[in-house]
Design an enzyme around this catalytic site. Structure first.
Site, mmCIF file in Angstrom:
data_model
loop_
_atom_site.group_PDB
_atom_site.id
_atom_site.type_symbol
_atom_site.label_atom_id
_atom_site.label_comp_id
_atom_site.label_asym_id
_atom_site.label_seq_id
_atom_site.Cartn_x
_atom_site.Cartn_y
_atom_site.Cartn_z
ATOM 1 N N ASN A 1 -10.067 -6.799 -11.920
ATOM 2 C CA ASN A 1 -8.630 -6.562 -12.069
ATOM 3 C C ASN A 1 -8.129 -5.887 -10.795
ATOM 4 O O ASN A 1 -8.321 -4.689 -10.616
ATOM 5 C CB ASN A 1 -8.378 -5.662 -13.294
ATOM 6 N N TRP A 2 -7.496 -6.685 -9.948
ATOM 7 C CA TRP A 2 -7.030 -6.141 -8.657
ATOM 8 C C TRP A 2 -5.797 -5.247 -8.836
ATOM 9 O O TRP A 2 -5.360 -4.613 -7.887
ATOM 10 C CB TRP A 2 -6.701 -7.282 -7.704
ATOM 11 N N LYS A 3 -5.200 -5.278 -10.027
ATOM 12 C CA LYS A 3 -3.954 -4.522 -10.281
ATOM 13 C C LYS A 3 -2.913 -4.896 -9.222
ATOM 14 O O LYS A 3 -2.814 -6.069 -8.884
ATOM 15 C CB LYS A 3 -4.261 -3.019 -10.335
ATOM 16 N N HIS B 1 -3.397 -4.104 -21.259
ATOM 17 C CA HIS B 1 -3.998 -3.075 -20.403
ATOM 18 C C HIS B 1 -3.266 -1.742 -20.613
ATOM 19 O O HIS B 1 -2.039 -1.722 -20.761
ATOM 20 C CB HIS B 1 -3.912 -3.507 -18.933
ATOM 21 N N GLU C 1 -11.619 0.147 -23.056
ATOM 22 C CA GLU C 1 -11.268 0.807 -21.798
ATOM 23 C C GLU C 1 -10.422 2.044 -22.088
ATOM 24 O O GLU C 1 -9.195 1.949 -22.207
ATOM 25 C CB GLU C 1 -10.519 -0.170 -20.875
ATOM 26 N N SER D 1 -13.988 3.192 -14.400
ATOM 27 C CA SER D 1 -14.858 3.763 -13.346
ATOM 28 C C SER D 1 -16.235 3.097 -13.286
ATOM 29 O O SER D 1 -17.239 3.761 -13.035
ATOM 30 C CB SER D 1 -15.021 5.277 -13.546
HETATM 31 P P1 13P Z 1 -11.346 1.367 -12.505
HETATM 32 O O1 13P Z 1 -12.540 0.453 -12.475
HETATM 33 O O2 13P Z 1 -10.718 1.584 -11.163
HETATM 34 O O3 13P Z 1 -11.594 2.597 -13.274
HETATM 35 O O4 13P Z 1 -10.209 0.561 -13.313
HETATM 36 C C1 13P Z 1 -10.486 0.159 -14.596
HETATM 37 C C2 13P Z 1 -9.393 -0.731 -15.023
HETATM 38 O O5 13P Z 1 -8.311 -0.285 -15.318
HETATM 39 C C3 13P Z 1 -9.688 -2.166 -15.067
HETATM 40 O O6 13P Z 1 -8.697 -2.842 -15.714
#
Ligand code: 13P
Length: 233
Positions: free
Chosen positions: A8-10, A95, A153, A193
């Site tokens: 997930n590159w956000k 999400h 998550e 994480s």
């Molecule tokens: P991180 O891996 O940076 O904690 O992000 C988790 C996340 O939100 C994946 O969608």
């Protein structure tokens, strides 16, 4: 057993060229890797170039959200048919960042899960607890559960959250066992994480089949190591 890693590159990277380069690096690092499905979910404007970059590779494409409407007067929305036409096979739904920052509710996630299944894409449903999952799957026939991927998550475990730290793998197992009673035989993933260093422990003790990865998915070498951990332990 399916191993599945979702990147997930956000809202990263900052521009189109960087997205093309990042997808290219990930592809090169994972060139010879077999035995795991890897799905890259870039921001919408990068989908087409990332799709071009991933052509002729085993890497798959996904989106970070979708509208439940197929078309029409929905300013700012992206439809599932549009995503499918670009080559997306997966869609991240619910999400915690969307829930917290854009007012996404379980009722909305639920409509999106129904629409995603109907469109023939795989919903990746993110939840923090069992109640959310029950609401998000409301009305979905049990016969469709095998097509769904559920991510546990917890928002406090996301690397960018204040004081974030990964969940305890035993706690993940406890939660996944609970979620499994609701959504079996869905595939369960963990997010929060995740790194190449801690991935092994979640696979061994957490009862998950893969990960939803944020920060680490933006660093190609680290991401490739994480993917390899998912295969070789
Ligand atoms: P991180 O891996 O940076 O904690 O992000 C988790 C996340 O939100 C994946 O969608």
């Amino acid at each position: 057993m399916e191993r599945l890693i979702i990147a997930n590159w956000k809202m990263n990277p900052k521009n189109l060229k960087a997205a093309f380069v990042l997808a290219g690096s990930v592809k090169r690092y994972l060139k010879d890797v077999r035995g795991v499905r890897v799905v890259i979910c870039p921001p919408f404007p990068y989908l087409a170039v990332v799709a071009r970059q991933l052509k002729h590779s085993s890497l798959e494409l996904g989106a970070q959200d979708a509208s439940w409407e197929p078309s029409g007067p929905h300013t700012g929305q992206i439809s599932l048919p549009m995503l499918k036409a670009l080559g997306c096979g997966f869609v991240i739904l619910g999400h915690s960042e969307l829930r917290a920052q854009s007012g996404e509710t379980d009722a909305m996630v639920n409509r999106k899960v129904h629409a995603t299944l109907k469109a023939g894409l795989v919903p990746i449903v993110c939840v923090e607890n069992a109640v959310q999952l029950i609401k998000d799957l409301r009305g979905v026939p049990r016969s469709s559960y095998a097509k769904i991927r559920v991510v546990y998550e917890p928002s406090w475990a996301i690397s960018t959250a204040k004081g974030a730290k990964p969940a305890d793998p035993k706690e993940v197992r406890r939660m996944v066992q609970k979620l499994d009673t609701i959504a079996s035989p869905a595939v369960f993933l963990y997010g929060g994480s995740v790194s190449s260093k801690n991935a092994g422990a979640f696979l061994k003790k957490g009862m998950v089949q893969g990960f939803l990865v944020g920060q680490a998915s933006l660093r190609p070498r680290e991401f490739a190591n994480l993917v390899k951990k998912a295969i070789f332990g």
